[in-house]
Design a protein around this motif. Sequence first.
Motif, PDB file in Angstrom:
ATOM      1  N   LEU A  92      -5.384   5.922   0.336  1.00 34.55           N
ATOM      2  CA  LEU A  92      -5.346   5.151  -0.978  1.00 34.55           C
ATOM      3  C   LEU A  92      -6.034   5.977  -2.195  1.00 34.55           C
ATOM      4  CD1 LEU A  92      -5.610   1.641   0.731  1.00 34.55           C
ATOM      5  CD2 LEU A  92      -3.507   2.800  -0.273  1.00 34.55           C
ATOM      6  N   ASP A  93      -6.796   6.733  -1.844  1.00 33.14           N
ATOM      7  CA  ASP A  93      -7.717   7.433  -2.687  1.00 33.14           C
ATOM      8  C   ASP A  93      -6.912   8.513  -3.472  1.00 33.14           C
ATOM      9  OD1 ASP A  93      -9.556   8.889  -4.083  1.00 33.14           O
ATOM     10  OD2 ASP A  93     -11.046   8.541  -2.300  1.00 33.14           O
ATOM     11  N   VAL A  94      -6.768   8.494  -4.663  1.00 35.23           N
ATOM     12  CA  VAL A  94      -6.319   9.573  -5.467  1.00 35.23           C
ATOM     13  C   VAL A  94      -6.919  10.851  -5.433  1.00 35.23           C
ATOM     14  CG1 VAL A  94      -5.073   7.827  -7.044  1.00 35.23           C
ATOM     15  CG2 VAL A  94      -7.244   8.850  -7.696  1.00 35.23           C
ATOM     16  N   ASP A  95      -7.860  11.053  -5.063  1.00 35.74           N
ATOM     17  CA  ASP A  95      -8.804  12.279  -5.243  1.00 35.74           C
ATOM     18  C   ASP A  95      -8.389  13.081  -3.765  1.00 35.74           C
ATOM     19  OD1 ASP A  95     -10.232  14.474  -5.703  1.00 35.74           O
ATOM     20  OD2 ASP A  95     -12.155  13.435  -5.087  1.00 35.74           O
ATOM     21  N   THR A  96      -7.409  14.375  -4.174  1.00 29.10           N
ATOM     22  CA  THR A  96      -7.139  14.970  -3.058  1.00 29.10           C
ATOM     23  C   THR A  96      -8.166  16.048  -2.949  1.00 29.10           C
ATOM     24  OG1 THR A  96      -5.919  16.632  -4.508  1.00 29.10           O
ATOM     25  CG2 THR A  96      -4.750  14.779  -3.733  1.00 29.10           C
ATOM     26  N   VAL A 126       0.814  -1.228   0.011  1.00 28.37           N
ATOM     27  CA  VAL A 126       0.101   0.155  -0.091  1.00 28.37           C
ATOM     28  C   VAL A 126       0.932   1.402   0.023  1.00 28.37           C
ATOM     29  CG1 VAL A 126      -1.961  -1.123   1.044  1.00 28.37           C
ATOM     30  CG2 VAL A 126      -0.287  -0.212   2.523  1.00 28.37           C
ATOM     31  N   CYS A 127       2.022   1.328   0.597  1.00 25.48           N
ATOM     32  CA  CYS A 127       2.803   2.483   0.587  1.00 25.48           C
ATOM     33  C   CYS A 127       3.196   3.089  -0.892  1.00 25.48           C
ATOM     34  CB  CYS A 127       3.954   2.471   1.452  1.00 25.48           C
ATOM     35  SG  CYS A 127       3.760   1.922   3.269  1.00 25.48           S
ATOM     36  N   ASN A 128       3.044   2.128  -1.780  1.00 26.03           N
ATOM     37  CA  ASN A 128       3.341   2.095  -3.090  1.00 26.03           C
ATOM     38  C   ASN A 128       2.371   3.149  -3.811  1.00 26.03           C
ATOM     39  OD1 ASN A 128       5.922   0.893  -3.007  1.00 26.03           O
ATOM     40  ND2 ASN A 128       4.916  -1.132  -3.482  1.00 26.03           N
ATOM     41  N   LEU A 129       1.205   3.163  -3.215  1.00 27.99           N
ATOM     42  CA  LEU A 129       0.061   4.012  -3.514  1.00 27.99           C
ATOM     43  C   LEU A 129       0.026   5.282  -2.777  1.00 27.99           C
ATOM     44  CD1 LEU A 129      -2.744   1.297  -3.868  1.00 27.99           C
ATOM     45  CD2 LEU A 129      -1.301   2.109  -5.712  1.00 27.99           C
ATOM     46  N   MET A 130       0.240   5.128  -1.185  1.00 24.07           N
ATOM     47  CA  MET A 130       0.000   6.141  -0.480  1.00 24.07           C
ATOM     48  C   MET A 130       0.978   7.204  -0.507  1.00 24.07           C
ATOM     49  SD  MET A 130      -0.534   3.868   3.088  1.00 24.07           S
ATOM     50  CE  MET A 130      -0.296   5.297   4.260  1.00 24.07           C
ATOM     51  N   THR A 131       2.327   6.986  -0.826  1.00 25.22           N
ATOM     52  CA  THR A 131       3.283   8.132  -1.087  1.00 25.22           C
ATOM     53  C   THR A 131       3.241   8.765  -2.340  1.00 25.22           C
ATOM     54  OG1 THR A 131       4.684   6.662   0.203  1.00 25.22           O
ATOM     55  CG2 THR A 131       5.662   8.597  -0.900  1.00 25.22           C
ATOM     56  N   PRO A 132       2.710   8.313  -3.375  1.00 26.77           N
ATOM     57  CA  PRO A 132       2.586   8.951  -4.661  1.00 26.77           C
ATOM     58  C   PRO A 132       1.334   9.854  -4.453  1.00 26.77           C
ATOM     59  CG  PRO A 132       3.054   6.768  -5.339  1.00 26.77           C
ATOM     60  CD  PRO A 132       2.950   6.830  -3.875  1.00 26.77           C
ATOM     61  N   TYR A 171      10.281   9.915  -4.699  1.00 29.13           N
ATOM     62  CA  TYR A 171       8.552  10.296  -5.089  1.00 29.13           C
ATOM     63  C   TYR A 171       8.868  12.003  -5.294  1.00 29.13           C
ATOM     64  CZ  TYR A 171       7.279   5.659  -3.904  1.00 29.13           C
ATOM     65  OH  TYR A 171       6.716   4.112  -3.852  1.00 29.13           O
ATOM     66  N   GLU A 172       9.830  12.368  -5.518  1.00 27.55           N
ATOM     67  CA  GLU A 172      10.029  13.687  -5.775  1.00 27.55           C
ATOM     68  C   GLU A 172       9.420  14.851  -4.723  1.00 27.55           C
ATOM     69  OE1 GLU A 172       8.498  14.096  -9.717  1.00 27.55           O
ATOM     70  OE2 GLU A 172      10.207  13.437 -10.903  1.00 27.55           O
ATOM     71  N   ALA A 173       9.881  14.272  -3.359  1.00 25.47           N
ATOM     72  CA  ALA A 173       9.327  14.821  -2.438  1.00 25.47           C
ATOM     73  C   ALA A 173       9.744  16.291  -2.302  1.00 25.47           C
ATOM     74  CB  ALA A 173       9.362  14.101  -1.068  1.00 25.47           C
ATOM     75  N   ASP A 174       9.103  17.243  -1.849  1.00 26.73           N
ATOM     76  CA  ASP A 174       9.686  18.774  -1.742  1.00 26.73           C
ATOM     77  C   ASP A 174       9.940  18.840  -0.015  1.00 26.73           C
ATOM     78  OD1 ASP A 174      10.386  21.501  -1.080  1.00 26.73           O
ATOM     79  OD2 ASP A 174       8.511  22.266  -1.999  1.00 26.73           O
TER      80      ASP A 174
END
Length: 205
Positions: A187-191, A80-86, A126-129
Amino acid sequence: MRTKAGLWLCGVVMLLAMAGCGWFDNVSETSAVNGEDLQEYGLDLHDFSYTNQSDEVVTNEDLEGEYTLVNMIFSRCPTVCNLMTPNMSQLQRDLATEDIDANLVSFTVDPDYDSPEVLKEYGDHYEADYSNWDFLTGYSLDEVEDFAESTFHSVVAPAADDEDIVHSTDIFLVDENSQVIQRYDGLDVDTEPILEDLRRLAGSE
C-alpha cells in the motif's frame, strides 16, 4: 459518556472492516513495512502450474533464475487492491527505467470469477506490461488459501460479509532460487526500498 462509547465502537467496527481484503497477515503481529527480511522463516515459492491473463500456462520453473515480486489481488476487490495494483504498475515502470530485470506476478484470490479474460481486462486498466507481469488464475479457492499459507504464511479467506476476501497486502520478493526473502508494504507508493534491494541483490550498485 455515550459519545465516548460510540466512538470506541466505531473504531472497533472500522478495524474489523479493514481486516477485509487483507490488512493483516500472520508472519508477524503487524503489517509489513518496507522491507522486512523473511529469510529466517525459510519460506519458498512452492511448485505451481497456473494460467495467466493470456490463457498461457505459467509455472514456478518459469521464474527460476530471476527475481520475482509477488502479490495477491482480485478484480472485484472494493478496497486495497485499488491501491496495490497501481503501486505494482508504478514499480514496473520504475524497474524498466532503471533497467532492473525482475518478474511481477499477481495471484488472484477470487479464481472462480477472475478468468484469464477478466484478468486481462483488469491488467489493461492499469496499463500492465505483460512482458514481465503475469496475472494468475486457474485454481480453486482452497488451493490459493493453501498456497498463500504454505508459501507466504499469509491468509486468504472470505470476509464475513461475503463481498470481500481477506488477503495479504504485501509485495513479496522471491529470489532466483525460489526463496521468499523479503516483504514490503504493497500500500506504500514509495518503490525506492524495493528498487534499492534489487540493485544490491543484482549487484548493479
